[in-house]
Scaffold this motif. Structure first.
Motif, PDB file in Angstrom:
ATOM      1  N   ALA A 112      31.664   3.359  13.853  1.00  0.00           N
ATOM      2  CA  ALA A 112      31.200   3.930  12.592  1.00  0.00           C
ATOM      3  C   ALA A 112      31.741   5.330  12.325  1.00  0.00           C
ATOM      4  N   SER A 113      31.774   6.190  13.357  1.00  0.00           N
ATOM      5  CA  SER A 113      32.122   7.588  13.075  1.00  0.00           C
ATOM      6  C   SER A 113      33.552   7.703  12.594  1.00  0.00           C
ATOM      7  N   THR A 114      34.448   6.947  13.197  1.00  0.00           N
ATOM      8  CA  THR A 114      35.829   7.085  12.767  1.00  0.00           C
ATOM      9  C   THR A 114      36.010   6.532  11.347  1.00  0.00           C
ATOM     10  N   LEU A 115      35.236   5.512  10.994  1.00  0.00           N
ATOM     11  CA  LEU A 115      35.317   5.019   9.618  1.00  0.00           C
ATOM     12  C   LEU A 115      34.820   6.088   8.649  1.00  0.00           C
ATOM     13  N   LEU A 116      33.811   6.832   9.088  1.00  0.00           N
ATOM     14  CA  LEU A 116      33.308   7.930   8.251  1.00  0.00           C
ATOM     15  C   LEU A 116      34.362   9.003   8.054  1.00  0.00           C
ATOM     16  N   THR A 117      34.969   9.479   9.168  1.00  0.00           N
ATOM     17  CA  THR A 117      35.974  10.540   9.028  1.00  0.00           C
ATOM     18  C   THR A 117      37.175  10.032   8.242  1.00  0.00           C
ATOM     19  N   ASP A 192      36.552  13.304  14.801  1.00  0.00           N
ATOM     20  CA  ASP A 192      35.867  12.016  15.000  1.00  0.00           C
ATOM     21  C   ASP A 192      34.712  12.178  15.975  1.00  0.00           C
ATOM     22  N   LYS A 193      34.992  12.903  17.041  1.00  0.00           N
ATOM     23  CA  LYS A 193      34.000  13.036  18.098  1.00  0.00           C
ATOM     24  C   LYS A 193      32.795  13.818  17.600  1.00  0.00           C
ATOM     25  N   ILE A 194      33.061  14.918  16.884  1.00  0.00           N
ATOM     26  CA  ILE A 194      31.954  15.700  16.336  1.00  0.00           C
ATOM     27  C   ILE A 194      31.101  14.814  15.439  1.00  0.00           C
ATOM     28  N   THR A 195      31.751  14.049  14.580  1.00  0.00           N
ATOM     29  CA  THR A 195      31.006  13.163  13.684  1.00  0.00           C
ATOM     30  C   THR A 195      30.133  12.214  14.501  1.00  0.00           C
TER      31      THR A 195
END
Ligand code: ADP
Ligand code: MG
Length: 579
Positions: A112-117, A192-195
Motif C-alpha cells: 500500500a505505501s508504495t502505491l500511495l507514494t 516509501d519507507k516513511i510513508t
C-alpha cells in the motif's frame, strides 16, 4: 527515461500550451541575447563619442526589450506550470483507475505505501521535470547556442577561451550527475519507507498505545526520517561543491576575457563595446550551463519516478474480464461449485488450498469451519474471484467465474469480509454502498435484519450520523453489523459471511441468525465460522484442515465420521450442550 517520454503521450491536450511556452521562451532568449549588442553600441557609439541623445534612445530601447523578455518569461512559465499540473492530474487519475482494477494479488505485490507514494510524490517529481523541460532547458539550450554564435561574431579570437572552458564545465556537470542521480533513486525508496511507518502507526494507533510502543515507533520513524535527511545532505554536499566551482569558472572567464580582450584592444583589433558584449555572452552561456546541471539532476528524478509510475500502469491485472464473457442461463440461482480447486499465494511454499471440491445450493446454508490458517478466508475469497485459482474451477450456476464479467459475478454476491471495512460518510451511505439506489426503507430493513437498527437509532443523527474515517467511532461488533447490512441491502443470490459474527455476543448472534434465515430463504448462504454452536444447524458443513477438505456433511454425519470435526466440537462444547 523512456518511461518519462511514454508518460508524455498524455500531454496531447496541452499541445498548444506547450508550443506557447516554447515560442515565448524563445522570444525571451532572443530579447536577452539582444541586450549585450545594444550595450556594446551604447558604449562604442554613445559613451565614447559623448552622444547623450544616442545613449537615451538606445537605453530606452534596451529597457523595452528587457521588459518584453521578462513578460515572455512569466507567460512561458505560467504555461509550463499549467501543462505540468494538467499532466499530474491525468496521471493521478490514470494510476488510481488502474489500481482499482488490481486483484488482491497485485496489491500484495506492490504494497500500500508504495502505491500511495507513487500516486503522490512520484507524480509531483514528474511535474517538476516537466516544468524544467519546458522552460529552463529550452532557455539554456537556446541561450547557449545563440550566445555562442553571437560571441563568435563579436570576436572570433576571444571565442577560443570558451573552447577551453566549456569542456571543463561539461565534465563537471557529468561528474555531478553521476554522483547525484543514484542518490535520488535512494530518496524515493526512503520516502516509501516513511510513508509505510506513518501508515502503520495511524492504522495501528490503538495497538501502539496499548503495548506502550510509542517510543519504539518514534525511533522507527526517526530512523526512516534520518535516512532521507542524510541522503539529502549528501546531495547537498555535492551541490555545495558545484556552485562555487561554477562561480570560479565564471570569474576565470571574466578575467581571461579582460586580459586577452584588452591586449586585442591595445593592438587595435577590437573595441571596448564588443569586448563587453563578448563578456556578457560568455556569462550567459555559463549560467545556462549551470541551469542545465539542475536539469541533469531533476530529469533523472523524474525518470526514476516515471519508472515507478509506469510499473503500476503497465502491470496487467492478473484478473481481467474474458474477451467473450458468458451469461448465466441455468435454472439454478446462486449455486456455487468448487471443482478440484487448488490455490497458492505468491511465495507460499504449500498451496493454501488443495483439491477442494464441494457444492453450495440455493436455499441452503453451507458452513465452513476449521482452525485459523486452515484456508477458510482464502476459500471464500475465490468466489468473487479476488484471486485466480491455480487449477480446478470455481463455478457459479454452472459457469466458470473466469467466464463471467467481474461486474456480473460480483453483483450476485453479498460479501462480508472478515475485517469489516467502512468508509467516511454517513451510516446510510455505508449501507447504501451495497446498492446505490437503495431506498430509505430498504436501508432500515437491512439494518434491522443485521441487528444494527437499535444502535443506529441511539446515535446522535441516526442514519445520518457521520462515521469518522473507517468507522473509528464504532465498536467492532457495530462495524460488523453495518458490513452485514451493506451485504443484505443488495439482496444477492449468494451471501458470503467470512467470520462476520465473531465480534457479536451470543444473544445478538442468535437474533441475527434467526432474522437472516427469513431474509436469505432462497439464497445460497456460505458462512465461515469459528463457533460450532452457530453452525450446527447448517445444511452442510465443510471442515477444512491445512487447506484440505477433512470432511463434508451435516453435524450428525460429521460427528460420526470426521475426527477433525469431533476435535473442534469437543474443544468448544460441553457434554450437555451436545446431548
Ligand atoms: P483462515 O481464514 O482459515 O484463518 P486464511 O485463508 O486466512 O485462513 O489463510 C490460509 C493460509 O494462507 C495461511 O497459512 C496464511 O498464512 C496464508 N495466507 C493468507 N493470506 C495470505 C496472503 N495475502 N499472502 C500469502 N499467504 C497468505
Ligand atoms: Mg479467515
Amino acid at each position: 527515461m523512456r518511461n518519462l517520454f511514454k508518460l508524455y503521450r498524455n500531454l496531447k491536450p496541452f499541445i498548444l500550451m506547450i508550443l506557447g511556452a516554447i515560442v515565448l521562451t524563445f522570444l525571451q532568449v532572443m530579447a536577452n541575447l539582444e541586450l549585450p549588442t545594444l550595450m556594446s553600441n551604447i558604449v562604442d557609439k554613445g559613451i565614447i563619442t559623448g552622444d547623450i541623445a544616442y545613449i537615451w534612445k538606445e537605453g530606452g530601447y534596451m529597457l523595452l526589450i528587457a521588459g518584453g523578455g521578462v513578460l515572455c518569461a512569466i507567460l512561458a512559465s505560467l504555461m509550463a506550470v499549467r501543462t505540468a499540473m494538467g499532466l499530474g492530474k491525468i496521471l493521478r487519475n490514470k494510476v488510481f483507475d488502474h489500481v482499482e482494477h488490481f486483484s488482491l494479488h497485485e496489491f500484495n505485490k506492490f504494497g500500500a505505501s508504495t502505491l500511495l507514494t507513487r500516486t503522490t510524490n512520484d507524480i509531483t517529481q514528474i511535474q517538476m521535470s516537466t516544468i524544467w523541460l519546458l522552460t529552463m532547458t529550452e532557455n539554456a539550450l537556446f541561450t547557449s547556442v545563440g550566445a555562442l554564435i553571437l560571441a563568435h561574431s563579436a570576436d572570433p579570437q576571444l571565442t577560443r577561451i570558451l573552447y577551453v572552458v566549456l569542456p571543463i564545465v561539461a565534465l563537471v556537470i557529468v561528474i555531478v550527475s553521476i554522483l547525484v542521480v543514484p542518490l535520488f533513486g535512494l530518496v524515493q525508496k526512503q520516502i516509501d519507507k516513511i510513508t509505510r511507518v506513518v501508515r502503520e502507526n495511524i492504522t495501528g494507533i490503538r495497538v501502539v498505545r496499548a503495548f506502550n510502543r510509542i517510543d519504539h515507533e518514534k525511533e522507527r520513524f526517526a530512523r526512516a526520517n534520518a535516512d532521507v535527511t542524510n541522503t539529502y545532505i549528501r546531495v547537498n554536499h555535492i551541490m555545495a561543491v558545484l556552485m562555487p566551482l561554477m562561480m570560479m569558472l565564471l570569474n576565470v572567464v571574466t578575467v581571461a576575457v579582460l586580459w586577452f580582450g584588452s591586449k586585442r584592444i591595445d593592438t587595435g583589433n577590437l573595441s571596448i563595446g564588443p569586448m563587453l558584449a563578448f563578456m556578457q555572452y560568455a556569462l550567459q552561456i555559463l549560467i545556462a550551463l549551470v541551469m542545465l546541471t539542475v536539469l541533469f539532476i531533476q530529469l533523472p528524478r523524474g525518470a526514476a519516478a516515471s519508472d515507478r509510475v509506469m510499473a503500476v500502469l503497465e502491470t496487467v491485472p492478473e484478473i481481467s474480464d474474458s474477451s467473450d464473457p458468458k451469461h448465466i442461463v441455468a435454472m439454478t440461482r446462486g449455486q456455487v461449485r468448487f471443482d478440484d480447486v487448488t490455490f497458492s499465494y505468491d511465495g507460499g511454499e504449500e498451496p493454501a488450498l488443495s483439491n477442494i471440491t464441494f457444492e453450495a445450493h440455493a436455499g441452503e446454508t453451507t458452513a465452513i469451519i476449521g482452525s485459523t490458517g486452515s484456508g477458510k478466508s482464502t476459500l471464500v475469497n475465490l468466489i468473487p474471484r479476488f484471486y485466480e485459482v491455480d487449477s480446478g474451477k470455481v463455478l457459479v450456476d454452472g459457469v466458470d467465474v473466469r467466464d463471467l464479467t467481474q461486474q456480473d459475478l460480483r453483483s450476485r454476491i453479498g460479501f462480508v469480509p472478515q475485517k469489516a471495512i467502512l468508509f467516511t460518510g454517513t451510516v446510510a451511505d455505508n449501507i447504501r454502498y451495497g446498492k446505490e439506489d437503495a431506498t430509505d426503507e430498504e436501508i432500515v430493513h437491512a439494518a434491522t435484519v443485521a441487528q444494527a437498527a437499535e444502535f443506529i437509532e441511539t446515535m446522535p443523527d441516526g442514519y445520518a450520523t457521520m462515521l469518522s474515517e473507517g468507522g473509528l467511532n464504532l465498536s467492532g461488533g457495530q462495524k460488523q453489523r453495518l458490513a452485514i447490512a451493506r451485504a443484505l441491502v443488495r439482496r444477492p443470490e449468494i451471501y458470503v459471511f467470512d467470520d462476520s459474527f465473531s465480534a457479536l455476543d451470543f444473544k445478538t448472534d442468535a437474533k441475527l441468525r434467526a432474522a437472516l434465515r427469513g431474509e436469505t430463504r432462497d439464497a445460497t448462504v456460505i458462512i465461515v465460522a469459528q463457533r460450532v454452536g452457530s453452525i450446527m444447524n447448517a445444511d452442510r458443513i465443510i471442515v477444512l484442515n491445512e487447506g484440505k477438505v477433512a470432511g463434508i456433511g451435516t453435524h450428525k454425519e460429521l460427528m460420526a465420521t470426521c475426527d477433525v470435526y469431533r476435535e473442534i466440537v469437543y474443544s468448544q462444547l460441553s457434554e450437555e450442550e451436545l446431548a
